[in-house]
Design a protein around this motif. Sequence first.
Motif, PDB file in Angstrom:
ATOM      1  N   TRP A  47      75.788   7.986  32.082  1.00 27.59           N
ATOM      2  CA  TRP A  47      75.046   7.386  33.181  1.00 27.59           C
ATOM      3  C   TRP A  47      73.698   8.097  33.263  1.00 27.59           C
ATOM      4  CZ3 TRP A  47      75.808   3.177  36.108  1.00 27.59           C
ATOM      5  CH2 TRP A  47      77.086   2.600  36.126  1.00 27.59           C
ATOM      6  N   CYS A  57      75.566  12.052  34.001  1.00 26.79           N
ATOM      7  CA  CYS A  57      76.987  12.281  33.813  1.00 26.79           C
ATOM      8  C   CYS A  57      77.398  11.652  32.483  1.00 26.79           C
ATOM      9  CB  CYS A  57      77.752  11.620  34.961  1.00 26.79           C
ATOM     10  SG  CYS A  57      79.450  12.138  35.102  1.00 26.79           S
ATOM     11  N   LEU A  78      82.924  10.873  37.478  1.00 27.77           N
ATOM     12  CA  LEU A  78      83.132   9.725  36.589  1.00 27.77           C
ATOM     13  C   LEU A  78      84.632   9.530  36.371  1.00 27.77           C
ATOM     14  CD1 LEU A  78      81.881   7.629  34.613  1.00 27.77           C
ATOM     15  CD2 LEU A  78      81.993   9.411  32.863  1.00 27.77           C
ATOM     16  N   TRP A  80      87.568   6.920  34.395  1.00 25.96           N
ATOM     17  CA  TRP A  80      87.774   5.922  33.340  1.00 25.96           C
ATOM     18  C   TRP A  80      89.136   5.268  33.521  1.00 25.96           C
ATOM     19  CZ3 TRP A  80      85.836   2.755  29.980  1.00 25.96           C
ATOM     20  CH2 TRP A  80      86.492   2.387  28.822  1.00 25.96           C
ATOM     21  N   ALA A  85      84.571   2.072  33.694  1.00 25.92           N
ATOM     22  CA  ALA A  85      84.202   3.434  34.084  1.00 25.92           C
ATOM     23  C   ALA A  85      83.444   3.332  35.406  1.00 25.92           C
ATOM     24  CB  ALA A  85      83.317   4.075  33.026  1.00 25.92           C
ATOM     25  N   LEU A  87      81.218   5.464  38.299  1.00 27.38           N
ATOM     26  CA  LEU A  87      80.481   6.651  38.712  1.00 27.38           C
ATOM     27  C   LEU A  87      80.443   6.643  40.231  1.00 27.38           C
ATOM     28  CD1 LEU A  87      78.695   9.097  37.794  1.00 27.38           C
ATOM     29  CD2 LEU A  87      76.742   7.579  38.216  1.00 27.38           C
ATOM     30  N   CYS A 102      74.211   2.492  32.672  1.00 28.54           N
ATOM     31  CA  CYS A 102      75.382   2.937  31.922  1.00 28.54           C
ATOM     32  C   CYS A 102      75.085   2.708  30.446  1.00 28.54           C
ATOM     33  CB  CYS A 102      76.592   2.122  32.360  1.00 28.54           C
ATOM     34  SG  CYS A 102      78.077   2.435  31.415  1.00 28.54           S
TER      35      CYS A 102
END
Length: 108
Positions: A47, A57, A78, A80, A85, A87, A102
């Motif tokens: 990011w 990140c 972050l 997943w 994903a 943030l 992203c």
Amino acid sequence: TRALFPAVGALQVSQDPDEVQVTAGDEVALGCRVLVAQPWDLLRLEWVKDVGRGVLCAARLRPAALAPPTPCTPRLCLVWHPPRATLSLRQVRGDDAGRYLCRVTLEI
């Protein structure tokens, strides 16, 4: 409309929400959906804020493995959950305003 960024091969990345307004002190979640047509083993997800200002990140992710939250700073985290994903930014401040991107790279 959602931005869709096709890359070489069959990698598609989409972000949501397109735009969000938050009150100072609140939390905001930015999503990044990653679709890969071919089998893959590892990708790097980053990011960035206001392209050119560096990575906020980053994490290396596996296709089917849920990753524990990755704390990037005391206010950034972050998560997943394939294929998404997220943030999260806690305690939003005025200087958090900007464009967040992203960026996804398949690793070999």
